[in-house]
Design a protein around this motif. Structure first.
Motif, PDB file in Angstrom:
ATOM      1  N   MET A 132       0.860  -1.179   0.000  1.00 53.29           N
ATOM      2  CA  MET A 132       0.000   0.000   0.000  1.00 53.29           C
ATOM      3  C   MET A 132       0.897   1.230   0.000  1.00 53.29           C
ATOM      4  O   MET A 132       2.019   1.174   0.475  1.00 53.29           O
ATOM      5  CB  MET A 132      -0.878   0.037   1.253  1.00 53.29           C
ATOM      6  N   ASP A 133       0.378   2.289  -0.555  1.00 51.45           N
ATOM      7  CA  ASP A 133       1.017   3.584  -0.365  1.00 51.45           C
ATOM      8  C   ASP A 133      -0.093   4.555   0.031  1.00 51.45           C
ATOM      9  O   ASP A 133      -1.160   4.114   0.457  1.00 51.45           O
ATOM     10  CB  ASP A 133       1.832   4.019  -1.589  1.00 51.45           C
ATOM     11  N   GLU A 134       0.121   5.836  -0.103  1.00 51.28           N
ATOM     12  CA  GLU A 134      -0.875   6.803   0.360  1.00 51.28           C
ATOM     13  C   GLU A 134      -2.192   6.695  -0.400  1.00 51.28           C
ATOM     14  O   GLU A 134      -3.257   6.964   0.145  1.00 51.28           O
ATOM     15  CB  GLU A 134      -0.349   8.247   0.234  1.00 51.28           C
ATOM     16  N   ARG A 135      -2.109   6.315  -1.686  1.00 53.19           N
ATOM     17  CA  ARG A 135      -3.292   6.317  -2.551  1.00 53.19           C
ATOM     18  C   ARG A 135      -3.753   4.931  -2.973  1.00 53.19           C
ATOM     19  O   ARG A 135      -4.931   4.736  -3.224  1.00 53.19           O
ATOM     20  CB  ARG A 135      -2.989   7.108  -3.827  1.00 53.19           C
ATOM     21  N   TRP A 136      -2.816   4.005  -3.111  1.00 52.43           N
ATOM     22  CA  TRP A 136      -3.103   2.747  -3.795  1.00 52.43           C
ATOM     23  C   TRP A 136      -2.947   1.533  -2.889  1.00 52.43           C
ATOM     24  O   TRP A 136      -2.100   1.511  -1.999  1.00 52.43           O
ATOM     25  CB  TRP A 136      -2.164   2.574  -4.988  1.00 52.43           C
ATOM     26  N   ILE A 137      -3.737   0.517  -3.200  1.00 47.92           N
ATOM     27  CA  ILE A 137      -3.629  -0.797  -2.578  1.00 47.92           C
ATOM     28  C   ILE A 137      -3.248  -1.761  -3.696  1.00 47.92           C
ATOM     29  O   ILE A 137      -3.931  -1.827  -4.723  1.00 47.92           O
ATOM     30  CB  ILE A 137      -4.969  -1.223  -1.938  1.00 47.92           C
ATOM     31  N   TYR A 138      -2.147  -2.482  -3.498  1.00 45.87           N
ATOM     32  CA  TYR A 138      -1.646  -3.405  -4.517  1.00 45.87           C
ATOM     33  C   TYR A 138      -1.982  -4.834  -4.102  1.00 45.87           C
ATOM     34  O   TYR A 138      -1.669  -5.262  -2.991  1.00 45.87           O
ATOM     35  CB  TYR A 138      -0.135  -3.227  -4.691  1.00 45.87           C
ATOM     36  N   ILE A 139      -2.627  -5.536  -5.018  1.00 45.48           N
ATOM     37  CA  ILE A 139      -3.102  -6.890  -4.748  1.00 45.48           C
ATOM     38  C   ILE A 139      -2.477  -7.833  -5.762  1.00 45.48           C
ATOM     39  O   ILE A 139      -2.434  -7.526  -6.961  1.00 45.48           O
ATOM     40  CB  ILE A 139      -4.642  -6.953  -4.853  1.00 45.48           C
ATOM     41  N   ILE A 140      -2.012  -8.970  -5.266  1.00 45.49           N
ATOM     42  CA  ILE A 140      -1.489 -10.001  -6.155  1.00 45.49           C
ATOM     43  C   ILE A 140      -2.398 -11.217  -6.065  1.00 45.49           C
ATOM     44  O   ILE A 140      -2.905 -11.551  -4.989  1.00 45.49           O
ATOM     45  CB  ILE A 140      -0.025 -10.365  -5.841  1.00 45.49           C
ATOM     46  N   GLN A 141      -2.631 -11.825  -7.214  1.00 40.41           N
ATOM     47  CA  GLN A 141      -3.470 -13.014  -7.293  1.00 40.41           C
ATOM     48  C   GLN A 141      -2.807 -14.029  -8.212  1.00 40.41           C
ATOM     49  O   GLN A 141      -2.068 -13.654  -9.128  1.00 40.41           O
ATOM     50  CB  GLN A 141      -4.850 -12.663  -7.843  1.00 40.41           C
ATOM     51  N   SER A 142      -3.102 -15.298  -7.970  1.00 46.52           N
ATOM     52  CA  SER A 142      -2.588 -16.349  -8.861  1.00 46.52           C
ATOM     53  C   SER A 142      -3.586 -17.488  -8.924  1.00 46.52           C
ATOM     54  O   SER A 142      -4.359 -17.715  -7.992  1.00 46.52           O
ATOM     55  CB  SER A 142      -1.228 -16.857  -8.373  1.00 46.52           C
ATOM     56  N   MET A 143      -3.561 -18.200 -10.060  1.00 43.05           N
ATOM     57  CA  MET A 143      -4.366 -19.400 -10.254  1.00 43.05           C
ATOM     58  C   MET A 143      -3.428 -20.582 -10.408  1.00 43.05           C
ATOM     59  O   MET A 143      -2.383 -20.468 -11.065  1.00 43.05           O
ATOM     60  CB  MET A 143      -5.261 -19.290 -11.493  1.00 43.05           C
ATOM     61  N   TRP A 144      -3.835 -21.715  -9.829  1.00 41.02           N
ATOM     62  CA  TRP A 144      -3.022 -22.929  -9.821  1.00 41.02           C
ATOM     63  C   TRP A 144      -3.868 -24.127 -10.217  1.00 41.02           C
ATOM     64  O   TRP A 144      -5.023 -24.237  -9.803  1.00 41.02           O
ATOM     65  CB  TRP A 144      -2.457 -23.164  -8.421  1.00 41.02           C
ATOM     66  N   VAL A 145      -3.296 -25.012 -11.008  1.00 42.40           N
ATOM     67  CA  VAL A 145      -3.923 -26.291 -11.367  1.00 42.40           C
ATOM     68  C   VAL A 145      -2.916 -27.392 -11.084  1.00 42.40           C
ATOM     69  O   VAL A 145      -1.768 -27.315 -11.539  1.00 42.40           O
ATOM     70  CB  VAL A 145      -4.349 -26.308 -12.855  1.00 42.40           C
ATOM     71  N   LYS A 146      -3.334 -28.381 -10.323  1.00 42.42           N
ATOM     72  CA  LYS A 146      -2.475 -29.520  -9.963  1.00 42.42           C
ATOM     73  C   LYS A 146      -1.133 -29.059  -9.391  1.00 42.42           C
ATOM     74  O   LYS A 146      -0.082 -29.589  -9.719  1.00 42.42           O
ATOM     75  CB  LYS A 146      -2.262 -30.437 -11.162  1.00 42.42           C
ATOM     76  N   GLY A 147      -1.173 -28.036  -8.550  1.00 40.94           N
ATOM     77  CA  GLY A 147       0.033 -27.548  -7.893  1.00 40.94           C
ATOM     78  C   GLY A 147       0.948 -26.716  -8.768  1.00 40.94           C
ATOM     79  O   GLY A 147       2.030 -26.328  -8.347  1.00 40.94           O
TER      80      GLY A 147
END
Length: 181
Positions: A104-119
């Protein structure tokens, strides 16, 4: 078509799941269905982005952000993203998605996402998001206070910081057309 049934299922599951601290990783599981496919018989990249939306809904419900947004009539917007696709998701594959606020900073929220199949990871996305009130962005400190997370302040580091810096140097507005010689 928007996956309304999945949306309702996601919300129901998230409300039944245990609460999570703001820094935690939330998890969604689903199966790639025929209506998620493109002509190459793999999950359509647009559907991938839509399903990542559902992962952010889960995180917001489990961390209490959804309640804060509702109580304050605030909105959550995406202001930028970068996606990396590495493996195909095929029909009926069981997919696990992970979602976490990484900075996060003063203005923004940073989100990370990932998808997994069979590990194995199939795709990941980094998003720049913001909370809005009456169409205007509000400071993340105000959001943290509303969530009772006053001491939590994850700073951008490593490749996330590099991405932020590169986005800051990207021209806006974009060129109307590109000319090459």
């Amino acid at each position: 078509m928007y996956p309304f049934f999945r949306l309702l299922t996601t919300i129901r599951k998230a409300k039944k799941a245990p609460s999570l601290p703001a820094h935690a990783v939330s998890e969604n599981s689903f199966r790639c269905m025929p209506w998620d496919l493109d002509l190459f018989m793999e999950m359509n990249n647009g559907r991938v982005l839509t399903l990542y939306d559902l992962g952010r809904f889960t995180l917001s419900i489990q961390t209490g952000l959804a309640k804060v947004l509702k109580d304050n009539s605030w909105g959550l917007v995406v202001a930028g993203s970068t996606t990396r696709y590495r493996k195909r998701v095929r029909m009926f594959d069981a997919v696990t998605m992970y979602t976490q606020v990484v900075a996060m900073d003063e203005r923004w929220i940073y989100i990370i996402q990932s998808m997994w199949v069979k590990g194995e990871p199939t795709s990941s996305i980094l998003l720049r998001t913001a909370i809005t009130e009456k169409g205007k962005m509000i400071d993340t400190e105000r959001v943290r206070k509303a969530m009772g997370q006053k001491g939590w302040d994850p700073q951008p580091e490593g490749w996330v910081k590099a991405w932020i810096d590169s986005e800051d140097s990207r021209p806006w507005p974009p060129l109307e057309k590109t000319v090459t010689d």
